[in-house]
Structures are given as structure tokens and as C-alpha cells.
Scaffold this motif. Sequence first.
Motif, short mmCIF file in Angstrom:
data_model
loop_
_atom_site.label_atom_id
_atom_site.label_comp_id
_atom_site.label_asym_id
_atom_site.label_seq_id
_atom_site.Cartn_x
_atom_site.Cartn_y
_atom_site.Cartn_z
N ALA A 182 96.49 28.62 18.25
CA ALA A 182 96.80 29.82 19.03
C ALA A 182 97.27 29.44 20.43
N GLN A 183 96.60 28.50 21.03
CA GLN A 183 96.98 28.06 22.37
C GLN A 183 98.38 27.43 22.36
N MET A 184 98.70 26.66 21.32
CA MET A 184 100.00 26.02 21.22
C MET A 184 101.14 27.02 21.06
N THR A 185 100.86 28.14 20.36
CA THR A 185 101.91 29.10 20.06
C THR A 185 101.95 30.29 21.02
N GLY A 186 100.91 30.42 21.83
CA GLY A 186 100.85 31.56 22.74
C GLY A 186 100.34 32.83 22.09
N LEU A 187 99.83 32.74 20.89
CA LEU A 187 99.24 33.89 20.21
C LEU A 187 97.74 33.91 20.46
N SER A 188 97.13 35.05 20.18
CA SER A 188 95.66 35.05 20.18
C SER A 188 95.21 34.49 18.83
N GLN A 189 93.92 34.20 18.73
CA GLN A 189 93.41 33.48 17.58
C GLN A 189 93.58 34.24 16.26
N SER A 190 93.28 35.52 16.24
CA SER A 190 93.36 36.29 14.98
C SER A 190 94.78 36.36 14.41
N PRO A 191 95.79 36.75 15.21
CA PRO A 191 97.15 36.76 14.65
C PRO A 191 97.62 35.38 14.21
N CYS A 192 97.19 34.36 14.93
CA CYS A 192 97.55 33.00 14.56
C CYS A 192 96.95 32.64 13.21
N TRP A 193 95.67 32.95 13.02
CA TRP A 193 94.99 32.68 11.76
C TRP A 193 95.65 33.44 10.62
N ARG A 194 96.04 34.72 10.87
CA ARG A 194 96.70 35.52 9.84
C ARG A 194 98.04 34.90 9.42
N ARG A 195 98.77 34.37 10.38
CA ARG A 195 100.05 33.72 10.07
C ARG A 195 99.83 32.49 9.19
N VAL A 196 98.85 31.67 9.54
CA VAL A 196 98.55 30.48 8.74
C VAL A 196 98.13 30.91 7.34
N LYS A 197 97.30 31.92 7.23
CA LYS A 197 96.85 32.43 5.93
C LYS A 197 98.05 32.92 5.11
N ARG A 198 98.99 33.63 5.75
CA ARG A 198 100.18 34.12 5.06
C ARG A 198 101.01 32.95 4.54
N LEU A 199 101.15 31.89 5.35
CA LEU A 199 101.90 30.71 4.93
C LEU A 199 101.20 30.00 3.77
N GLU A 200 99.88 29.99 3.76
CA GLU A 200 99.13 29.41 2.65
C GLU A 200 99.35 30.25 1.38
N GLU A 201 99.20 31.57 1.50
CA GLU A 201 99.34 32.45 0.34
C GLU A 201 100.75 32.45 -0.22
N ALA A 202 101.75 32.24 0.63
CA ALA A 202 103.14 32.18 0.18
C ALA A 202 103.47 30.83 -0.47
#
Length: 156
Positions: free
Chosen positions: A28-48
Motif C-alpha cells: 500500500a505504501q509503495m502504490t499510494g493506496l490504503s491497505q484495504s484497496p491494495c489487498w483487494r487488488r492483490v486478491k483480484r489478481l490472484e482470483e484472475a
Amino acid sequence: MRVETDEIDRQLLTALQDNARLTSAELAQMTGLSQSPCWRRVKRLEEAGVIKGYQARLDRRALGYGVNAFVMVGIDHQDAVSSRAFEEAVRAIPEVVLFHGISGPADFMLLVVARDLDAYSELLQKRLHRLPGVKQLQTFFSLQEFKGFGGLPIPE
């Protein structure tokens, strides 16, 4: 099927490919996102299926594997039954670390590790030559590795 990614997804993929142990807070710190949206993006990339899993990259030499060999394999014929038997037998050999069907004069290419030439010779005689349907084997020893598999380029 290709999955569409944006710049933040690409930053996440690059970071995780370099170091899969990063926490969601660090990502999250690297991308400038907060932790929850960052985690959701990673989860989406895993599920895809873009992120297939996480693993440690081990150093073969540190584990005692001094030989890295590319083995080209020609088989007698490729019908469903004989191909399946060959594939299962190859997958059961732990020293075969990559296994690809290829085009050209050979049918398959294996990347094999061994402690030394004696160990490779034993593996060749006792396992590889005895694989189902093997017609021809040709070994190419790696003398020097200039670039190993360090990850995939992340498309724009």
C-alpha cells in the motif's frame, strides 16, 4: 485470456514478483493506496489467475546441484495413452525442474539438475533412458548461466 491491468496493478505485480514477502501495508505504501484497496487488488489478481502462487527461489548450487542440463527427448509416437505415461513418468523425477513440449527435431525439453556428472550419468541411465517411449536423448550441459528465470516482464 489476458487480464487488463492498470499502472497500480503493474506496480503490485512487479513488487510481488521481486519480493513475495511484502506485506499489504508495504504494498500500500509503495502504490499510494490504503491497505484495504491494495489487498483487494492483490486478491483480484490472484482470483484472475495472474498471480498463480507464492514461492521461494532457491539457489541450486547452495543445495549442492552443480550440474544444470538441458535434455532434448524424442519419443517413438505421441498418442494419448503413451504421451500421458511419458508425461507422468517425467513429472515423477524430482531432478527434472522444467518440462516442455517443443517444436523441432525433439519432442520435449527437460531442464535437469544433478549434484555432479556422476549423479547425472546415473539419472540418465536409470531413469531418463527408461522413460516410456523414449527413442532418443540428447544432453546439453549449461556451462555458465547469464540470466536465470527472474520473473516475467509486466506488460504495459
